[in-house]
Write an enzyme that holds these catalytic residues in place. Structure first.
Site, short mmCIF file in Angstrom:
data_model
loop_
_atom_site.label_atom_id
_atom_site.label_comp_id
_atom_site.label_asym_id
_atom_site.label_seq_id
_atom_site.Cartn_x
_atom_site.Cartn_y
_atom_site.Cartn_z
N HIS A 64 0.84 -1.13 0.01
CA HIS A 64 -0.04 -0.01 0.07
C HIS A 64 0.79 1.46 -0.15
O HIS A 64 0.37 2.32 -0.33
CB HIS A 64 -1.00 -0.09 1.24
CG HIS A 64 -2.20 0.45 0.90
ND1 HIS A 64 -2.38 1.66 -0.07
CD2 HIS A 64 -3.37 0.50 1.43
CE1 HIS A 64 -3.75 1.99 -0.07
NE2 HIS A 64 -4.57 1.07 0.90
N ARG A 73 3.00 -38.64 -62.45
CA ARG A 73 3.69 -38.11 -61.27
C ARG A 73 3.59 -39.20 -60.13
O ARG A 73 2.88 -39.59 -60.06
CB ARG A 73 2.80 -36.94 -60.77
CG ARG A 73 3.08 -36.35 -59.10
CD ARG A 73 4.66 -35.65 -59.36
NE ARG A 73 4.82 -34.45 -60.11
CZ ARG A 73 5.70 -33.73 -60.44
NH1 ARG A 73 6.79 -34.37 -59.68
NH2 ARG A 73 5.63 -32.75 -61.26
N HIS A 100 7.35 -45.60 -68.29
CA HIS A 100 6.55 -46.25 -69.22
C HIS A 100 6.26 -47.67 -68.80
O HIS A 100 5.30 -48.36 -69.40
CB HIS A 100 6.81 -45.93 -70.50
CG HIS A 100 6.55 -44.60 -71.19
ND1 HIS A 100 6.94 -44.24 -72.26
CD2 HIS A 100 5.71 -43.78 -70.49
CE1 HIS A 100 6.62 -42.96 -72.33
NE2 HIS A 100 5.87 -42.72 -71.46
#
Length: 630
Positions: free
Chosen positions: A352, A579, A618
């Site tokens: 205080h 891909r 392929h």
């Protein structure tokens, strides 16, 4: 460990001063039992006269003179003393007998028989203890070690003129936002956020905007001064069990807490707790606390008035999180209908001399507003943890009279339809860019619903395969189905049977993967990534299409083939794109790495009838796929 540790003094540790004494005792008995970061501090601690020589006042007086303490004579019970005196009288009588033989001369057989007969004729006397037992007395135990220093700190704290402000706040927004945060963390990186994490961060935010609480009282050159530190060193009260079963309270602090984001604060907080549990806290972890947080609510205390130690201006206490006492006997249905929130009580105990009551009250009011979500408090928390959704907003309840119940049911059905139609707009499908996603059609407040409706039950119209569900469960299942990492858009389909088929597949509770399933998926991803990395490193310049960006296709194909094998499908044909084709050939279709590498080297198999073609992908292959479970 900071190099400034040797310059620390005991006063720098505040309420943790007892810890210095305890560690110093361990240091004296076994230097290696204490972390090396404390050694320079204790070296200076002894040189400054704080070692054993400075504490002779606590020793016994005999230790100063070197005289040995007098031997202690143990008192004998009265019954034993009476019995022994009787024995002595008998022996003296026997000594006085005229027919007793002189010492060293054996008595005759007649004399022996006479003596035995006389002894048998004497009746046996039983002596009883008739004295009353002593009344219980008070026990005085000297305080030593930590208990002694804690008592000293409490004595010193009497000199600090303190006052305490108390404020209760509804914890509904705090509870609901913590549920959202922990649900997200469970699905992603793991971990949990506690109420103390959020409350502590709100206190730090309030101290930033209200720095008059982050001060302390001191005297300089004999004059009182108010000290405003450069940073907020936020102390945390941690209850630590000891080896002997007792418990102790440590108060380390998070340095420069105002500079941390919420996630950084949580990491620093958890780091201090881990160090405290392992006994690895250093001197710097305790020094320099400016404001601290204590949590007596963990043991059910509504609120407390803690003591304030020197060098600190404020301590915040967090009370128990529970319904108000007058509602604790009500049913959950009544509590939900009346929109009664659990309540959290905060206290601010302050010096205080440098802090006034009005300022302390404003400080608690600011914490209150943050925990309700004002000033973007929860938005900052969500952003720090990278939650892709908006937090739960605090709003007053909409009247829930009987006629409004029908309206709210219609609003819930309307919200379900909105998620089915617009849910994909809130889906978190971009892992590269973080943003909080929202849409007005998916905001419960736009439909006349609030956080107070989360615990109430509503008819679902068939959603979730249940006639009635709590609104929290309805909203959770909607977000789980439509707003996670996959977006679904199908409500444009005209056929209601097809729409219901999608809903039956999508609107189901999320099933957590087991640890073995997670390990299997990780193994497939690692195999795919290792294969791509090897091809990219070994065959530079070879024409191919890598798997990059399509790694999830390996996991997806693996799961499809697993389920196909489990259901007895005998043949699967994969029409594969360019891909990732090479990876699918090896890691899914079963083509051997040796054959693949021979084709890259230009060595063809003699039984090949397809030729090499211009690129390796392929070439197809055939193989058998066996489910791991089969």
């Amino acid at each position: 460990m900071s190099v400034n540790t040797p310059n620390r003094t005991v006063d720098d540790f505040g309420s943790n001063e007892w810890l210095v004494e305890e560690l110093y005792e361990q240091y004296k008995s076994d230097k290696n039992s204490v972390d090396q970061s404390w050694w320079p501090f204790f070296d200076k601690y002894e040189k400054n006269g704080n070692g054993p020589a400075a504490k002779t006042a606590d020793a016994e007086p005999t230790a100063k003179t070197g005289a040995k303490p007098a031997a202690k004579t143990k008192a004998k019970p009265a019954s034993q003393a009476s019995a022994k005196s009787a024995d002595k009288s008998d022996s003296s009588t026997a000594d006085a007998a005229p027919d007793e033989s002189p010492r060293g001369v054996s008595p005759s057989s007649a004399q022996t028989e006479t003596l035995k007969a006389e002894t048998k004729s004497v009746p046996k006397v039983v002596v009883k203890d008739t004295e009353p037992k002593p009344a219980p007395e008070e026990t005085v135990t000297p305080l030593r070690g930590p208990a002694k220093l804690i008592a000293k700190n409490m004595d010193d704290s009497i000199e600090v003129p303190t006052a305490t402000s108390v404020r209760a706040l509804p914890a509904k927004a705090l509870i609901d936002n913590r549920i959202v945060i922990n649900s997200h963390l469970k699905r992603t990186r793991g971990g949990k956020v506690s109420f103390t994490h959020l409350i502590g961060f709100a206190v730090i935010r309030a101290l930033q905007n209200f720095p008059s609480q982050n001060v302390s009282y001191d005297t300089r050159d004999g004059k009182p001064v108010m000290v405003s530190p450069a940073h907020i060193n936020f102390g945390l009260a941690i209850d630590v069990p000891k080896k002997d079963g007792s418990r102790t309270l440590l108060v380390p602090n998070v340095k420069k807490a105002e500079t941390l984001t919420f996630r950084q604060f949580v990491d620093a907080y958890d780091g201090l707790v881990d160090k405290a549990r392992q006994g690895k806290l250093t001197a710097d972890d305790f020094a320099g606390t400016t404001v601290s947080l204590t949590n007596p609510g963990g043991i059910g205390t509504v609120h407390s008035v803690p003591r304030l130690t020197k060098g600190q201006g404020c301590i915040v206490g967090v009370g128990a999180l529970d319904y108000p006492a007058e509602f604790q006997g009500a049913s959950q249905h009544t509590i939900n209908k009346l929109a009664v929130s659990k309540v959290l009580t905060l206290t601010s105990t302050y010096d205080h001399r440098v802090i006034q009551g009005a300022g302390s009250g404003e400080f608690l009011k600011l914490i209150h507003s943050y925990l309700l979500g004002e000033d973007g408090f929860y938005d900052d928390v969500f952003e720090s943890l990278r939650l892709p959704y908006e937090p739960v907003r605090w709003v007053p309840d909409v009247s829930a009279e009987d006629q409004d119940d029908v309206n709210k049911t219609a609003r819930v059905i309307e919200l379900i339809d909105a998620y089915r139609t617009r849910g994909h707009l809130m889906a978190n499908i971009d892992p590269l860019v973080y943003r909080q996603r929202s849409h007005p059609d998916l905001d419960i407040n736009q439909h006349g619903l609030t956080l107070w409706d989360l615990e109430r039950e509503f008819p679902t119209g068939g959603f979730g395969a249940k006639p009635m569900m709590p609104f929290r469960s309805i909203l959770g299942l909607l977000r789980e189905s439509y707003c996670r990492t996959i977006g679904f858009e199908y409500m444009h389909i005209a056929d209601p049977l097809q729409r219901r088929w999608f809903q039956a597949k999508i609107e189901v509770p999320h099933q957590e993967l087991t640890r073995s399933e997670q390990g299997h998926i990780l193994g497939r991803l690692n195999a795919a990534e290792a294969f791509e990395t090897f091809l990219q490193t070994k065959y530079i310049g070879q024409k191919r299409f890598s798997l990059e960006g399509g790694e999830s296709a390996i996991v997806l194909l693996d799961e499809v083939l697993n389920q196909s094998a489990d259901t007895g499908i005998e043949q699967v044909a994969i029409g594969m794109a360019h891909r990732g084709r090479l990876n699918v050939l090896t890691n899914i279709a079963g083509k051997s790495y040796a054959q693949m590498f021979r084709e890259f080297d230009g060595t063809m198999s003699p039984d090949s009838v397809q030729g090499s073609g211009d690129v390796k992908y392929h070439l197809g292959t055939e193989g058998s796929f066996t489910s791991p479970s089969g």
